[in-house]
Every structure is written in C-alpha cells, then in structure tokens.
Design a protein around this motif. Structure first.
Motif, short mmCIF file in Angstrom:
data_model
loop_
_atom_site.label_atom_id
_atom_site.label_comp_id
_atom_site.label_asym_id
_atom_site.label_seq_id
_atom_site.Cartn_x
_atom_site.Cartn_y
_atom_site.Cartn_z
N VAL A 54 3.06 12.70 6.62
CA VAL A 54 3.14 12.83 5.17
C VAL A 54 4.21 11.85 4.72
O VAL A 54 5.37 11.95 5.13
CB VAL A 54 3.52 14.26 4.75
CG1 VAL A 54 3.77 14.32 3.24
CG2 VAL A 54 2.40 15.23 5.13
N GLU A 55 3.81 10.87 3.90
CA GLU A 55 4.70 9.78 3.54
C GLU A 55 4.59 9.46 2.06
O GLU A 55 3.60 9.85 1.40
CB GLU A 55 4.35 8.52 4.34
CG GLU A 55 4.45 8.69 5.85
CD GLU A 55 3.97 7.46 6.60
OE1 GLU A 55 3.12 6.72 6.04
OE2 GLU A 55 4.44 7.23 7.73
N ALA B 218 -4.05 12.84 7.53
CA ALA B 218 -4.60 13.87 8.41
C ALA B 218 -6.09 13.67 8.69
O ALA B 218 -6.53 13.70 9.84
CB ALA B 218 -4.35 15.26 7.81
N ALA B 219 -6.86 13.47 7.64
CA ALA B 219 -8.31 13.36 7.82
C ALA B 219 -8.67 12.13 8.64
O ALA B 219 -9.61 12.16 9.45
CB ALA B 219 -9.01 13.30 6.46
N MET B 220 -7.93 11.06 8.46
CA MET B 220 -8.23 9.82 9.17
C MET B 220 -7.98 9.95 10.68
O MET B 220 -8.79 9.52 11.50
CB MET B 220 -7.39 8.68 8.60
CG MET B 220 -7.64 8.40 7.12
SD MET B 220 -9.32 7.82 6.83
CE MET B 220 -9.30 6.28 7.72
N LEU C 194 3.51 22.22 5.63
CA LEU C 194 2.39 22.83 4.90
C LEU C 194 1.06 22.25 5.38
O LEU C 194 0.10 23.00 5.63
CB LEU C 194 2.55 22.61 3.40
CG LEU C 194 1.34 22.99 2.53
CD1 LEU C 194 1.09 24.50 2.60
CD2 LEU C 194 1.55 22.54 1.09
N VAL C 195 1.00 20.93 5.52
CA VAL C 195 -0.24 20.28 5.98
C VAL C 195 -0.59 20.74 7.39
O VAL C 195 -1.75 21.09 7.68
CB VAL C 195 -0.10 18.75 5.90
CG1 VAL C 195 -1.29 18.07 6.59
CG2 VAL C 195 0.01 18.28 4.45
N LEU C 196 0.41 20.77 8.28
CA LEU C 196 0.14 21.18 9.66
C LEU C 196 -0.30 22.64 9.73
O LEU C 196 -1.24 22.98 10.47
CB LEU C 196 1.39 20.98 10.53
CG LEU C 196 1.88 19.53 10.71
CD1 LEU C 196 3.06 19.49 11.67
CD2 LEU C 196 0.76 18.62 11.20
#
Length: 580
Positions: free
Chosen positions: A35-36, A50-52, A10-12
């Motif tokens: 994602v952890e 992701a943002a980092m 989902l994030v990707l």
C-alpha cells in the motif's frame, strides 16, 4: 499512528477474509502486497497492487480480484472510495475524519511521532569519519561525518540501539610521518630553519603542536637521532591531532560514543586471534595469486603468500594478509578490528568510507561474513566527493591545512546547520556541489532556507494566534474538532504528514538518511503552497478571526512544525523559530 501500515493491515486482513470465504484460494502469500502513495495524487490517497500480484498464483483475472477486494474495503469507515485503475490497481480515497486523525496523532505523538519499532532494539555499530590522525578534517571527511551521524540518528529514531564509532588509524606509517612533521615544527620553535620534504605535512596546524612539544620537553630532542624521539613524538602528535579532530567534530555537532585505536591491535594478540579464527574455519592458506588486472604474466612475479580465502564469502579474489617479511598487510588489522566489533555482539555493522575505498568493500564484507559465520551483515556506504564553490569559482585551499579545505573552514563560513543539511541534499554515492553563496541565500532554491522558513512561519502564525487570544497549546488543539481542513491544499499537507512514519522506515531499511531531507522539502513545499493560497483565500489563512475556524488551521500548522522538527532532529539540524 502509522496510517499506511494501518491501511496495509486492513488490505491484508480483507484478503485473509476472502481466502477464508473461498473467494480466493487458501494459502496465498501476501508478502508482495503493498500500500503506497500513488504516483499521481489525483488518482487517490493510497494505491494497492494486491490484485496484480495475486492474480497469477490465484489463477484469476486481476480485475476480478480488484472488484471483490474493492467491495469489501469500502465497508471500512476510513475508506471513501476504492477505484480500479488499469489492469487491476486499486486506488483508495480516505475520509475527512482520517486526515483530522492524522493531524491529531502528530500532535499527540510530538517528538515521538514517526518513531518506529522497526529496529526492535537490535544493536548496530556505525563507524564513520575514521580519518588518519595526521591533520584537521577536510571537506570530504565532513560529508562522511554528516552522513554517518544522520544515519545513526535515523536508526536510533527507527528503534535500533546505535553505537557511533571512530576508528583511529594510528598504527600505520602515516603516524611516523606525522611525528617527523611535528619534530620539524619543534625544531622551528627552537629557532631553526626547516624544510618539509619526503612527504611530511607542511600545514600551519602543526606550529602549535611543535611549540607544545618544546614546552613539554625543552631541548631534549634537539639534535637527537630519530630513534630517541620518534615513538614519543608520534604519541604526542597523535594525541594532539585527535584533540583537534574531536574539536572539529564538536563544531559540526558530532559526538562519538567510542574511539577505537588501531594501535591497540598490535602487540596484544588481537590480530593473531582474528586470523586464527579464520584459520579454524579453513579460510587461511598459503597460495599464489593470479596477476592483477592490467598486468600480463610477464609483468608479474608470482610468489607464495599467506592468503584469506575471501572468495568463499563473495569477494572477487583472495586477499593477502601477511607480507613476505612476515609483517601484516594493512588488511590484517582491519580484519582484527571487525573481529572485535563482531565479538561485541552487534547485530549489524555499517562502515562509512570515502569514495576512494570502493575497492575495499567486497573484501571487508567477506571478512565480516567469515568472522560472524554469516550472521552479522555489513553495509558499506561510500560518500562521493564534494566540490566547493564561492563567487562562481572553486573555493581555494586552506592556508592552515596547507593543501585542502578543512571542515572548520566550511563550518565557520556557513554554520553547522547549513553544512549538515546541504551535505544530505544528495544521495551519499552521488557527487555534491557545495556553493557557499547559494546555501546562504534566502530563496526557494536554497533547501536549507526553504525548510527553516516553513518552521519559522508556523512559529510566527502560532505567536500571532496567541496574541489574538486564541488557544494554541497542543492540548487544546488535540481536543478540538479538526475536520474543518477540507481544501485540497490542506489535505495535501495532511497526506504528507501521514507519509512520515512510512518514510522513516523506508530510509532506515535502506540506510539512506538523505530521504529525510528530500521528504522535508516535499512537506514544506505543500505547506508553503497552502500558505500562499491564504494570500488569495482568507478562509485558508492559519490565523482566523473565528476561534473555532482557527483551531484546525493552527493544529495543521503545528503538526507541520512537529514533523519538521523531528526530521531535522534526525539530521542533527536545529529548527529555526524565526528567520533573521
């Protein structure tokens, strides 16, 4: 269901949408986006970096990326909140329906929940134990056997095609010593007094072998020179020791797919073929080595030798493969053995060695790299020493073995399940204390009991619910409304269940089966905590008077038992239905 993989996807996908819309530069690599579980569960259910990791290549501030990503992620019905923490980490909280779906997925998956396609059917050879066939397996072999077998079980669970292999070291001088030791017991069986000298093996385990040899050949070898009996007694003794070793492994629950004899490499051209393969790659040459570490040139007599150019494949120094008398060094048959494994078409090799083989790792990796042209990776796992304790003191040696504690001593004392689990409560390369008293006590401090007790508690709860006339079969539990588990302690258990598929893949990628044992302890800690809260809050008890309220509770408990059973199955441990 692999919840972490689903949310990672989902994030990707969301980041891809942002690139398509121009909110992020096109073509950004997403390989390092993870994602952890958050380090602190109070921060949420999952966290993404992701943002980092995208800020620098995107030329944007991390918080700006996090805010845009957060706004899109909460549009997904599975995401309740997406909160920015610190410089740009994004903490996610998932909805109650997600955790109900996790419980249902565990029950639907059953013994397949957590199985992975990670391996994609790739062929892996796991070689372990491989003890000299000169006596019974000792406690050090026990740890290697448990580790190797659990690793093989883990890789199988993760989708690899696994071969469990034992390399019989029956080609060296040690089997000649065995033959002489058996001969002494043979003479003893004929009533002669004997003395075990020159490094022969004095253990009582050879008494029966000597008697068996007498039963087979009578007095044919009595008074005969070694040239008459050595070869036949060597074969007879080796076969007897391998029968003993197989029985020891069976007692531990270890079954090999293949036994490979080092002796089969000699006189068959296999060693020569392997060396010629390396020679064709310009990796065999005549040369002189530098003095070993700690020796000065004055203490070292340089001589020309036949060498393997192992430094071309990552070793520290080149290695001799032939002695000055023209015979092979001990390294040459090991090269040939791995040449055979490479030729069998394995995609990866794993060797499990004892702690004393640390200096052997680089040369063996170099050999496999050279033989396969760098296409077949070799991972060498070292198992550290085990210290045995009983009654607060070091456990004494075995009279039967003569000078060490045997595998059978340990298994007879505590059983195979306890032996296997305890051997995996430390990482393989860390020393392990094995206290016979502690591993049998029934307390939280005993990791074996702690996990088995959780499984037995679930079985007890399901039995009681069934006796009360409630539905406890998986089909009824799967069909039920499972959204009723909303207490933080219930959600903590569901979160651990969701981590199982992710944990399996991490453990398989790193070849670390101890992670399974660690995870099981974390899972049952959450389960026991929930159980204990039910002593104070009746609404949290797994057995309820209200059948509709009981279903999600029983379903959660049953899901815990499924994952415990799957984890213990990987480790080769049988789950306990009740504690006695």
């Amino acid at each position: 269901m692999h919840l972490f993989a689903d949310i990672h996807r989902l994030v990707l996908d969301t980041l891809g949408t942002m690139m398509d819309a121009g909110d992020l530069p096109a073509g950004l690599s997403l390989d390092n986006v993870t994602v952890e579980p958050p380090r602190d569960p109070a921060h949420g259910d999952m966290a993404t970096n992701a943002a980092m990791v995208l800020a620098k290549p995107a030329g944007l501030k991390p918080r700006d990326i996090a805010e845009a990503l957060s706004a899109k992620l909460i549009e997904d019905p599975r995401i309740d909140t997406a909160e920015i923490a610190g410089p740009g980490f994004l903490n996610l909280r998932l909805g109650a329906q997600v955790w109900a779906d996790v419980t249902r997925a565990v029950l639907q998956g059953g013994d397949g929940y957590g199985r992975s396609a990670l391996g994609q059917g790739r062929k892996v050879n796991v070689e372990y134990v491989s003890a000299n066939p000169t006596g019974p397996l000792h406690v050090g072999h026990t740890r290697g056997a448990v580790f190797g077998d659990a690793l093989a079980g883990l890789l199988d669970f993760a989708g690899y095609e696994v071969t469990r292999e034992y390399y019989i070291n029956d080609g060296g001088a040690q089997v000649d010593v065995l033959a002489r030791s058996v001969y002494l017991r043979y003479l003893e069986a004929h009533g002669q007094e004997v003395a075990f000298e020159d490094g022969t093996y004095p253990g009582d385990y050879l008494i029966e072998v000597g008697q068996a040899l007498k039963d087979k050949v009578g007095d044919a070898y009595v008074g005969q020179p070694e040239s008459v009996w050595l070869e036949e007694v060597r074969d007879f003794g080796t076969a007897a020791m391998m029968e003993l070793i197989r029985a020891d492994l069976k007692a531990l629950g270890v079954e090999m797919d293949r036994f490979f004899s080092e002796k089969s490499l000699y006189g068959t051209g296999k060693i020569e073929a392997a060396i010629e393969d390396l020679r064709a790659r310009d990796l065999i040459y005549r040369g002189t080595l530098e003095p070993p570490k700690g020796k000065t040139p004055e203490d070292w007599e340089p001589r020309e030798q036949t060498l393997f150019r192992s430094t071309a494949h990552g070793d520290d120094v080149d290695r001799p493969i032939m002695k000055s008398d023209g015979s092979w060094t001990y390294f040459a048959p090991d090269i040939a053995y791995h040449h055979d494994k490479v030729s069998r078409g394995y995609d990866a090799l794993i060797d499990v060695f004892g702690a004393d083989h640390g200096g052997y790792v680089k040369r063996m990796k170099a050999a496999v790299s050279a033989l396969s042209g760098g296409t077949v990776p070799l991972d060498v796992k070292l198992t550290q020493l085990v210290k045995l304790w009983k009654n607060g003191e070091p456990f004494k040696m075995s009279k039967r073995a003569g000078n060490f504690v045997t595998l059978r001593d340990v298994v007879d004392e505590v059983g195979p399940d306890v032996t296997r689990f305890v051997m995996l409560t430390r990482k393989n390369d860390a020393p392990l204390d094995f206290d016979f008293d502690k591993v049998l006590e029934q307390s939280r401090e005993n990791p074996v009991f702690y996990v088995q007790y959780a499984h037995a508690r679930v079985c007890s709860a399901i039995r009681k619910a069934g006796e009360a006339g409630q539905a406890t079969d998986d089909a009824s539990l799967i069909a039920a409304d499972l959204t009723g588990n909303t207490h933080p302690s219930e959600l903590a258990v569901a979160r651990k269940l969701a981590e199982w598929p992710r944990l399996v893949e991490i453990a398989a990628r790193t070849n670390e089966p101890h992670r399974i044992a660690f995870f099981l302890n974390e899972l049952v800690a959450a389960f026991h905590a929930l159980w204990n809260k039910g002593n104070e809050d009746t609404d949290l008890r797994f057995v309820q008077d209200d059948a509709s309220a009981a279903l999600p509770k029983i379903a959660l408990a049953r899901a815990v038992s499924v994952v415990i059973s799957n984890g213990l199955g990987i480790l080769g441990v049988t789950p306990a239905d009740e504690m006695r």
